[in-house]
Motif scaffolding. Sequence first.
Motif, PDB file in Angstrom:
ATOM      1  N   GLU A  49       0.831  -1.211   0.000  1.00 33.50           N
ATOM      2  CA  GLU A  49       0.000   0.000   0.000  1.00 33.50           C
ATOM      3  C   GLU A  49       0.862   1.256   0.000  1.00 33.50           C
ATOM      4  O   GLU A  49       0.545   2.243  -0.676  1.00 33.50           O
ATOM      5  N   GLN A  50       1.977   1.232   0.730  1.00 33.73           N
ATOM      6  CA  GLN A  50       2.886   2.381   0.733  1.00 33.73           C
ATOM      7  C   GLN A  50       3.508   2.601  -0.643  1.00 33.73           C
ATOM      8  O   GLN A  50       3.756   3.730  -1.052  1.00 33.73           O
ATOM      9  N   SER A  51       3.739   1.498  -1.344  1.00 32.85           N
ATOM     10  CA  SER A  51       4.329   1.593  -2.685  1.00 32.85           C
ATOM     11  C   SER A  51       3.287   1.943  -3.734  1.00 32.85           C
ATOM     12  O   SER A  51       3.641   2.206  -4.889  1.00 32.85           O
ATOM     13  N   ASN A  52       1.999   1.916  -3.350  1.00 34.22           N
ATOM     14  CA  ASN A  52       0.900   2.181  -4.282  1.00 34.22           C
ATOM     15  C   ASN A  52       0.990   1.263  -5.505  1.00 34.22           C
ATOM     16  O   ASN A  52       0.730   1.675  -6.636  1.00 34.22           O
ATOM     17  N   ASP A  53       1.371   0.026  -5.257  1.00 35.11           N
ATOM     18  CA  ASP A  53       1.529  -0.969  -6.323  1.00 35.11           C
ATOM     19  C   ASP A  53       0.287  -1.869  -6.315  1.00 35.11           C
ATOM     20  O   ASP A  53       0.121  -2.714  -5.432  1.00 35.11           O
ATOM     21  N   GLU A  54      -0.602  -1.673  -7.299  1.00 32.88           N
ATOM     22  CA  GLU A  54      -1.870  -2.399  -7.297  1.00 32.88           C
ATOM     23  C   GLU A  54      -1.661  -3.907  -7.421  1.00 32.88           C
ATOM     24  O   GLU A  54      -2.378  -4.705  -6.800  1.00 32.88           O
ATOM     25  N   VAL A  55      -0.691  -4.322  -8.236  1.00 36.62           N
ATOM     26  CA  VAL A  55      -0.415  -5.748  -8.395  1.00 36.62           C
ATOM     27  C   VAL A  55      -0.005  -6.354  -7.057  1.00 36.62           C
ATOM     28  O   VAL A  55      -0.481  -7.428  -6.663  1.00 36.62           O
ATOM     29  N   ALA A  56       0.879  -5.655  -6.346  1.00 40.87           N
ATOM     30  CA  ALA A  56       1.345  -6.152  -5.049  1.00 40.87           C
ATOM     31  C   ALA A  56       0.220  -6.127  -4.018  1.00 40.87           C
ATOM     32  O   ALA A  56       0.126  -7.031  -3.171  1.00 40.87           O
ATOM     33  N   ILE A  57      -0.637  -5.109  -4.074  1.00 44.31           N
ATOM     34  CA  ILE A  57      -1.761  -5.055  -3.127  1.00 44.31           C
ATOM     35  C   ILE A  57      -2.668  -6.259  -3.317  1.00 44.31           C
ATOM     36  O   ILE A  57      -3.096  -6.904  -2.347  1.00 44.31           O
ATOM     37  N   VAL A  58      -2.975  -6.581  -4.571  1.00 36.38           N
ATOM     38  CA  VAL A  58      -3.821  -7.748  -4.856  1.00 36.38           C
ATOM     39  C   VAL A  58      -3.179  -9.014  -4.302  1.00 36.38           C
ATOM     40  O   VAL A  58      -3.829  -9.817  -3.623  1.00 36.38           O
ATOM     41  N   TYR A  59      -1.898  -9.196  -4.571  1.00 38.03           N
ATOM     42  CA  TYR A  59      -1.210 -10.420  -4.155  1.00 38.03           C
ATOM     43  C   TYR A  59      -1.137 -10.537  -2.636  1.00 38.03           C
ATOM     44  O   TYR A  59      -1.441 -11.592  -2.065  1.00 38.03           O
ATOM     45  N   THR A  60      -0.748  -9.456  -1.983  1.00 39.63           N
ATOM     46  CA  THR A  60      -0.547  -9.531  -0.529  1.00 39.63           C
ATOM     47  C   THR A  60      -1.883  -9.629   0.224  1.00 39.63           C
ATOM     48  O   THR A  60      -1.961 -10.299   1.253  1.00 39.63           O
ATOM     49  N   LEU A  61      -2.920  -8.965  -0.278  1.00 38.48           N
ATOM     50  CA  LEU A  61      -4.250  -9.127   0.322  1.00 38.48           C
ATOM     51  C   LEU A  61      -4.708 -10.575   0.238  1.00 38.48           C
ATOM     52  O   LEU A  61      -5.293 -11.122   1.177  1.00 38.48           O
ATOM     53  N   ASN A  62      -4.452 -11.178  -0.897  1.00 41.08           N
ATOM     54  CA  ASN A  62      -4.799 -12.591  -1.094  1.00 41.08           C
ATOM     55  C   ASN A  62      -4.085 -13.454  -0.064  1.00 41.08           C
ATOM     56  O   ASN A  62      -4.693 -14.321   0.582  1.00 41.08           O
ATOM     57  N   SER A  63      -2.780 -13.209   0.108  1.00 38.72           N
ATOM     58  CA  SER A  63      -1.997 -14.015   1.048  1.00 38.72           C
ATOM     59  C   SER A  63      -2.474 -13.817   2.483  1.00 38.72           C
ATOM     60  O   SER A  63      -2.704 -14.783   3.220  1.00 38.72           O
ATOM     61  N   LEU A  64      -2.630 -12.553   2.884  1.00 39.35           N
ATOM     62  CA  LEU A  64      -3.065 -12.284   4.262  1.00 39.35           C
ATOM     63  C   LEU A  64      -4.453 -12.858   4.505  1.00 39.35           C
ATOM     64  O   LEU A  64      -4.709 -13.473   5.554  1.00 39.35           O
ATOM     65  N   GLY A  65      -5.371 -12.671   3.559  1.00 41.87           N
ATOM     66  CA  GLY A  65      -6.714 -13.224   3.707  1.00 41.87           C
ATOM     67  C   GLY A  65      -6.701 -14.731   3.842  1.00 41.87           C
ATOM     68  O   GLY A  65      -7.455 -15.319   4.629  1.00 41.87           O
ATOM     69  N   SER A  66      -5.819 -15.381   3.071  1.00 40.20           N
ATOM     70  CA  SER A  66      -5.724 -16.840   3.136  1.00 40.20           C
ATOM     71  C   SER A  66      -5.266 -17.296   4.515  1.00 40.20           C
ATOM     72  O   SER A  66      -5.828 -18.237   5.095  1.00 40.20           O
ATOM     73  N   PHE A  67      -4.244 -16.628   5.064  1.00 38.35           N
ATOM     74  CA  PHE A  67      -3.735 -17.027   6.380  1.00 38.35           C
ATOM     75  C   PHE A  67      -4.797 -16.812   7.449  1.00 38.35           C
ATOM     76  O   PHE A  67      -5.001 -17.658   8.332  1.00 38.35           O
ATOM     77  N   GLU A  68      -5.485 -15.662   7.398  1.00 34.12           N
ATOM     78  CA  GLU A  68      -6.489 -15.364   8.411  1.00 34.12           C
ATOM     79  C   GLU A  68      -7.647 -16.354   8.339  1.00 34.12           C
ATOM     80  O   GLU A  68      -8.133 -16.833   9.367  1.00 34.12           O
TER      81      GLU A  68
END
Length: 870
Positions: free
Chosen positions: A498-517
Amino acid sequence: MATLQAAPLLERSAELGTLAEHLDQVVATQAGRLFLIGGEAGVGKTALVRSFCAASPRTTVFWGTCDPLFTARPLAPFADIGAAAGGELDRLVNGNARPYEVAAALLNLLRSSSPSIAVLEDLHWSDEATLDVLQLLGGRVDSAPGLVIATYRDDQLGRDHPLRRLLGEMPRHDSVIRITLQPLSPAAVARLAASRHLDADELYRKTAGNPFFVTEVLASDDDSIPSTVRDAVLARAARLSGRARSLLDAVAVEPHQAELWLLEAVAPSSFGSLGECLDAGMLARNNGSVGFRHQLARVAIEQSIAPDETLHLHRLTLNALETSTRGPLDPARLAHHAALADASAALLRYGREAGRRASAVGAHREAAAQFERALTVADGAPPIDRAQLLEEFAHESLHIARVDRSIEAEEKAVALYNAAGDSRHEAIALRRLSRFYSCGVRGSEARQPIDRAVEILKDLPPSGELAIARAMLASFDMDAGDAESGLAEARAAVQIAEQSNDEVAIVYTLNSLGSFELWLGHEAGREKLLRSLDMADELGMDEDVGRAFLNIASISVGSRLYEGLLPLIGRGAEYCSQRGLELWRLWLLTSEAKVHLDRGDLSRAAEVAEEVLRGERGELPRIVALPVLGLVRARRGDPHVWPLMDEAKAMSDVDGSPGYQVPVAVARAEAAWLDGRPEAIRDETEFVYRRAVSVGAWWDLGEISCWRRRAGIEDVDIHPRLADRYAAELRGDFAEAAGLWTTLGCDYDAAMALAASDDEDLLKHALVKLQQLGTRAAAAAVARKLRARGATGISRGPRASTQRNPALLTDREIEVLELINEGMRNAEIAKRLFVTPKTVDHHVSAILRKLAVDTRSQAAREATRLGLVS
């Protein structure tokens, strides 16, 4: 539009009649049809279709052909049709459209030109994206008032040919009609030979009734009968003048059609002999181009050209195409000629362009082939360019389940970036290499490259690449049992993205965090996964949409969260299928198979698992499907359980990750128990159990602990975070555990919880439940336990008649079901049974209710699965 000429045909009246009959039905009902016309090379598929189209003057005909290039031109037949028709289809096929968009555009074209015919020729040469479009048309063609006619050579479809798989999966209903053309009979050959006074029997013996071969022999004006098609074609060509023969050579090196301007540029001295070639019937006109009447003839001429002349002609053709001002040309065509012209620089350029174009439309097999061919001439390219080409090849190889080639190429790319001092791209390549190791069932090697990637990226300014790498690192922490560290790492990854404002990275990392939670039981995780799915869809990130679908599915199955799951899996599978994400689709099917297994639908679980195992891209999904199919067989008491279990264990041991080793160990423990070998459970589970305990991976302990306790192993601790259904059984509250399983809809697991008891009533209840589920081996194991305890009044299971008809359909309902299975509509069934359509409607409603399905086609499939119909 194609230029079509009528021609008399022998022994094709039945096929022409079938085509005409269905065209009339299309006009009357405004519902389209898809014809699949197969037959050997030269049997007359094109002649049949041309004759039919010529005899249908009030229809609009669109014609497209697949080319015999080294690597197929993506969406070739639809590009031909789009070029002729213009409009939406033309725009899409020239703009990296996805197969589902092309299918929709073709159907719109048929609607706007009704009645219309779209011909897709020579699908045995088609690319992956074209086959995806055809598959979509098979399910939707009845929504447009037109005929789609697809032809293919059935003698060139090997066991693993993609078209063969597609034909096997095509729907079996009224909208899809199959025709297989047979060679001519001896009588027909004799009729054709009568005017030449040839020995008809000898002609039939040598040609086997192949219409093209017969006509070439008759056109050669030779008193002898050639032994091969090639000889017949060359004998006919030998009657042409030298210039006309040279022009044939120039046409022969162009696999599809040769434009007139191209021929004039390539063969200016012999271009004036075109009329001679046309008059002799060697070539035919088609929309400003000329070509051979049949590919067999083209290949015969092409193979007769001297090697030096072939090289010269391809160089002339490549130069003419490159210098043309007639608009953009397909890079696959240019790459084909560049390869045969031995033009390395051109092949590198056009091969790469063609690979990117193929990848963009979902033709991953063709993309990988183009990149691989470009790599053969890339040794002299700058190291960074070569590394990037290797990465493109690695990515496409993953899509076609050649992960071994992905790993090899990515390792080379890492080395090239390192040697060039490009640390950022080296880190990105290391991250991809880690992914390929995981996908290649080499999980034990996947941690080192991601550690190295994070180490490199931490020394650079914060970026989306660092965010994705840290999200990947979090998954390794989870595998190691460190949930807190994994969550912290995943949350940090989202923050960096989010700090990098990188939409591709936001999609990927949200997916990962959501999966773990979600895996850890936090409902907020599902919301993050769905948010990442929506974002990925809006951004056109197809693979990340697929990843979100499969993560939600696999985690929901593992957590036994079934509500709304099958529809979600269906949506995801359709999405992946439409976009060429076959590997992702197979992953989703593994989750579907596990849902059916958990919910007691063994037949459907086996059916889906077998589809995964048949998949040509299912190497990693195979590790999940194998134990599912093994457990279906084990629970039923069927043979061939352990070869599946052993293969799964071998794969999981090589990979080394708990995500695969734990489910395999649990499946093997159950299979051993069903075999009457509970003593084997300790060995089957010891390693994964001790590892999970040592690292605190409580999420891996539930089923393992229960199986160990069922085997009489007492040193099983009840982790405080275990799900209640496991903890209850481990405490000895078997009825409570069974109730919790029943609430989830998992009757088999409920019965197994009761079977762990020593209470006779609970054991008898478990036995009845297992008998009702058809899990014969499990029922037999419980019956043995009851007999060993001296119990009486042990249930023998349902009657044979109930087993044969578990849905309890009436005789009349089964009769109606048989007719549904034959493809009849309600009105037709009413006529056959001498009842009113309303009565049939009532029967169909009852059938759907009793079989727990929603549609007639589902009812036919379920009835076949249950053995109610043939």
